[in-house]
Design a protein around this motif. Sequence first.
Motif, short mmCIF file in Angstrom:
data_model
loop_
_atom_site.label_atom_id
_atom_site.label_comp_id
_atom_site.label_asym_id
_atom_site.label_seq_id
_atom_site.Cartn_x
_atom_site.Cartn_y
_atom_site.Cartn_z
N LYS A 175 9.48 -30.21 6.71
CA LYS A 175 10.79 -29.68 7.20
C LYS A 175 11.91 -29.50 6.14
O LYS A 175 13.08 -30.04 5.93
N TRP A 176 11.53 -28.72 5.04
CA TRP A 176 12.42 -28.37 3.87
C TRP A 176 13.70 -27.76 4.20
O TRP A 176 14.57 -27.82 3.40
N TRP A 177 13.55 -27.21 5.07
CA TRP A 177 14.87 -26.04 5.68
C TRP A 177 15.90 -27.51 5.99
O TRP A 177 17.16 -26.83 6.04
N LEU A 178 15.67 -28.51 6.18
CA LEU A 178 16.79 -29.64 6.55
C LEU A 178 17.72 -30.11 5.32
O LEU A 178 18.66 -30.27 5.60
N GLY A 179 16.94 -29.90 4.26
CA GLY A 179 17.67 -30.38 3.12
C GLY A 179 19.00 -29.53 2.78
O GLY A 179 20.22 -30.01 2.35
N PRO A 180 18.96 -28.06 2.83
CA PRO A 180 20.35 -27.43 2.59
C PRO A 180 21.26 -27.50 3.34
O PRO A 180 22.54 -27.75 3.27
N ILE A 181 20.84 -27.91 4.88
CA ILE A 181 21.74 -28.24 5.97
C ILE A 181 22.41 -29.35 5.84
O ILE A 181 23.67 -29.63 5.63
N VAL A 182 21.68 -30.51 5.48
CA VAL A 182 22.32 -31.92 5.11
C VAL A 182 23.11 -31.90 3.77
O VAL A 182 24.20 -32.45 3.66
N PHE A 183 22.66 -31.15 2.81
CA PHE A 183 23.49 -30.93 1.81
C PHE A 183 24.78 -30.39 1.96
O PHE A 183 25.93 -31.01 1.46
N MET A 184 24.91 -29.32 2.75
CA MET A 184 26.22 -28.68 2.76
C MET A 184 27.06 -29.73 3.60
O MET A 184 28.30 -29.34 3.72
N MET A 185 26.55 -30.01 4.99
CA MET A 185 27.29 -31.30 5.81
C MET A 185 27.62 -32.17 4.81
O MET A 185 29.05 -32.45 4.82
#
Length: 57
Positions: free
Chosen positions: A24-34
């Motif tokens: 689920k590598w797509w979760l990384g940028p979302i969490v980082f931006m949050m």
Amino acid sequence: MNSPNDSKFSILSEFWGFMKERKKWWLGPIVFMMLLLSLLIVLSQGSAVAPFIYTLF
């Protein structure tokens, strides 16, 4: 006895293990931006920049 910092690091390590295992590598940028946006809001509270931050949202 566990210190409060141990629980923070265990959450991060569990999240990293979940992303690695389930691909689920797509979760990384979302969490980082949050995290980045929440840090921006917390640091700008009570400053002269606050009215400009609120216009973004």
